[in-house]
Write an enzyme that holds these catalytic residues in place. Structure first.
Site, PDB file in Angstrom:
ATOM      1  N   LYS A 272       0.822  -1.216   0.000  1.00 38.63           N
ATOM      2  CA  LYS A 272       0.000   0.000   0.000  1.00 38.63           C
ATOM      3  C   LYS A 272       0.849   1.256   0.000  1.00 38.63           C
ATOM      4  CE  LYS A 272      -4.531  -1.368   1.501  1.00 38.63           C
ATOM      5  NZ  LYS A 272      -5.648  -1.154   2.400  1.00 38.63           N
TER       6      LYS A 272
ATOM      7  N   LYS B  41      -3.873 -11.238  -6.633  1.00 37.96           N
ATOM      8  CA  LYS B  41      -5.247 -11.387  -6.130  1.00 37.96           C
ATOM      9  C   LYS B  41      -6.185 -10.359  -6.761  1.00 37.96           C
ATOM     10  CE  LYS B  41      -5.460  -8.378  -2.118  1.00 37.96           C
ATOM     11  NZ  LYS B  41      -5.964  -8.079  -0.821  1.00 37.96           N
TER      12      LYS B  41
ATOM     13  N   LYS C 125      -9.921  -4.589  -5.084  1.00 35.05           N
ATOM     14  CA  LYS C 125     -10.726  -3.380  -5.332  1.00 35.05           C
ATOM     15  C   LYS C 125      -9.897  -2.294  -5.990  1.00 35.05           C
ATOM     16  CE  LYS C 125     -12.330  -3.822  -0.726  1.00 35.05           C
ATOM     17  NZ  LYS C 125     -12.612  -3.300   0.574  1.00 35.05           N
TER      18      LYS C 125
HETATM   19  P1  TYM Z   1     -10.647  -6.102   3.005  1.00 35.92           P
HETATM   20  O1  TYM Z   1     -11.693  -5.070   3.187  1.00 35.92           O
HETATM   21  O2  TYM Z   1      -9.507  -5.821   2.099  1.00 35.92           O
HETATM   22  O3  TYM Z   1     -11.309  -7.446   2.514  1.00 35.92           O
HETATM   23  C1  TYM Z   1     -12.454  -7.982   3.157  1.00 35.92           C
HETATM   24  C2  TYM Z   1     -12.382  -9.488   3.131  1.00 35.92           C
HETATM   25  O4  TYM Z   1     -12.301  -9.973   1.790  1.00 35.92           O
HETATM   26  C3  TYM Z   1     -11.209 -10.887   1.675  1.00 35.92           C
HETATM   27  N1  TYM Z   1     -10.644 -10.782   0.314  1.00 35.92           N
HETATM   28  C4  TYM Z   1     -10.431 -11.836  -0.488  1.00 35.92           C
HETATM   29  N2  TYM Z   1     -10.640 -13.157  -0.320  1.00 35.92           N
HETATM   30  C5  TYM Z   1     -10.327 -13.975  -1.355  1.00 35.92           C
HETATM   31  N3  TYM Z   1      -9.810 -13.524  -2.536  1.00 35.92           N
HETATM   32  C6  TYM Z   1      -9.574 -12.205  -2.740  1.00 35.92           C
HETATM   33  N4  TYM Z   1      -9.093 -11.785  -3.904  1.00 35.92           N
HETATM   34  C7  TYM Z   1      -9.886 -11.296  -1.680  1.00 35.92           C
HETATM   35  N5  TYM Z   1      -9.793  -9.947  -1.549  1.00 35.92           N
HETATM   36  C8  TYM Z   1     -10.256  -9.654  -0.312  1.00 35.92           C
HETATM   37  C9  TYM Z   1     -10.229 -10.444   2.743  1.00 35.92           C
HETATM   38  O5  TYM Z   1      -9.353 -11.493   3.098  1.00 35.92           O
HETATM   39  C10 TYM Z   1     -11.151 -10.038   3.864  1.00 35.92           C
HETATM   40  O6  TYM Z   1     -11.527 -11.171   4.615  1.00 35.92           O
HETATM   41  N6  TYM Z   1      -7.942  -5.700   7.125  1.00 35.92           N
HETATM   42  C11 TYM Z   1      -9.160  -6.227   6.600  1.00 35.92           C
HETATM   43  C12 TYM Z   1     -10.407  -5.722   7.273  1.00 35.92           C
HETATM   44  C13 TYM Z   1     -10.423  -5.899   8.751  1.00 35.92           C
HETATM   45  C14 TYM Z   1     -10.684  -7.107   9.443  1.00 35.92           C
HETATM   46  C15 TYM Z   1     -10.606  -6.767  10.833  1.00 35.92           C
HETATM   47  C16 TYM Z   1     -10.961  -8.411   9.034  1.00 35.92           C
HETATM   48  C17 TYM Z   1     -10.213  -4.932   9.685  1.00 35.92           C
HETATM   49  N7  TYM Z   1     -10.330  -5.443  10.939  1.00 35.92           N
HETATM   50  C18 TYM Z   1     -10.807  -7.726  11.801  1.00 35.92           C
HETATM   51  C19 TYM Z   1     -11.171  -9.364  10.023  1.00 35.92           C
HETATM   52  C20 TYM Z   1     -11.087  -9.034  11.380  1.00 35.92           C
HETATM   53  C21 TYM Z   1      -9.249  -5.828   5.153  1.00 35.92           C
HETATM   54  O7  TYM Z   1      -8.689  -4.870   4.709  1.00 35.92           O
HETATM   55  O8  TYM Z   1     -10.104  -6.591   4.421  1.00 35.92           O
END
Ligand code: TYM
Length: 334
Positions: A115, A197, A200
């Protein structure tokens, strides 16, 4: 443990347009877990500001995300759906945990490296400390399990390390959380570059299926999906494009890779792409219809937001008070 049930916590950022990766890697697996777990699903808007956001857009996206949780099938009566910014204990615990986290371990976080390369003009302290806020999210609720995609594994490991360090000083304060992955779909790759991967923030919109894409767009993106010249449908690391299409098919239909390969035996790549596209479009059309219905249910959604902020705050504050007492902050005078 709450009410004899184990606790489950997860969250998503209210940033950008959600992709099929978010859906298959996380959201889809969150549905129907409420019988077994006490579930908290957070819209992590505080994480979103580690990258500059337009205020009106962030507000709208946060609300849309909460509605998407419900549209995906998460029952708001049985699960606690809320905004991170409505529960101040997240930020308070994050500050405390910052003081129990080493710069060295944070320097190893690959997502920070990625990032900060993408946002070289805004490498802020929040972006660096992001995993500590995530640890606070999870530990506040004493979560036993955290359903996420594989890309969050490193963040979960540091959460466990911080919790173990804290417990080793102050006794059993935090539950040590375990990751929880779906049977398929834990790592959905870009349709244009299957070694990276689906994300977004991908600059090439053809690499990602967005949850609000219409059927024509979905079919067009799958038609253009990068494959290979082997002309054989196998589930193999040597064919990352085909493997990714099969992963998507498996996650949508709850079948194993072997079963999927059998279904497409003797068929061409074109047929595979169309079948996966149809399956995805079917899923997403249902979700979109429900989302648009919820958009009109303003009072219902407002009620959920209000009620759940209180409920989440109640559980979160219990842990926060315990932590504050353990580390020596003065008692409140009642
Ligand atoms: P974020 O918002 O980037 O993504 C949300 C969830 O989607 C999953 N994900 C994917 N899974 C499979 N293939 C992909 N290409 C893919 N892209 C995204 C992510 O693994 C996630 O589960 N840091 C976290 C948000 C967060 C969080 C937490 C999660 C903040 N606090 C506490 C769990 C517990 C994040 O940025 O996810």
């Amino acid at each position: 443990m709450i009410d004899d049930k184990k606790v489950l916590f997860s969250g998503m950022q209210a940033t950008g347009n959600l992709t099929l990766g978010n859906y298959l890697g996380a959201l889809k697996n969150w549905v129907n877990l409420a019988d077994e777990y006490q579930c908290f699903y957070c819209v992590v808007d505080e994480h979103s500001i580690t990258v500059r956001q337009d205020p009106a857009t962030l507000r709208k996206r946060a609300r849309n995300l909460l509605m998407l949780y419900i549209a995906a099938g998460i029952d708001p009566e049985k699960n606690c759906l809320y905004y991170q910014s409505h529960v101040s204990a997240h930020a308070e615990l994050a500050w405390i945990l910052n003081c129990y986290t080493y710069m060295g371990e944070m320097n190893r976080m690959t997502q920070f490296k990625d990032k900060s390369a993408k946002h070289a003009d805004n490498i802020n302290v929040g972006l660096f400390a992001y995993p500590v806020l995530m640890a606070a999210d999870i530990l506040l609720f004493q979560a036993d399990v955290v359903p996420v995609g594989k890309d969050q594994m490193q963040h979960l490991e540091i959460t466990r390390d911080i919790a173990e360090r804290f417990n080793s000083i102050y006794g059993d304060v935090f539950t040590i959380p375990e990751p929880y992955f779906g049977k398929a779909g834990a790592r959905i790759m870009s349709l244009q570059d299957p070694l990276h991967k689906m994300s977004k923030s991908d600059e090439n919109p053809n690499g990602s299926i967005y949850l609000m894409d219409d059927k024509d767009t979905i079919m067009r993106k799958f038609k253009r999906a990068v494959t290979d010249s082997e002309a054989c449908i196998r589930y193999s690391d040597e064919q990352p494009g085909i493997r990714n299409l099969l992963d998507i098919y498996c996650a949508c239909n709850d079948v194993t890779p072997d079963e999927a390969v059998k279904t497409f035996e003797g068929k061409g790549y074109g047929e595979l792409k169309m079948a996966v596209g149809e399956t995805v479009a079917d899923r997403l059309t249902g979700l979109q219809t429900e989302f648009h219905r919820l958009e009109k249910e303003k009072a219902f959604i407002d009620g959920i937001i209000k009620e759940n902020a209180e409920k989440a705050g109640y559980f979160a504050n219990k842990t926060l008070r315990k932590v504050q007492r353990k580390i020596g902050f003065p008692d409140r005078i009642r």
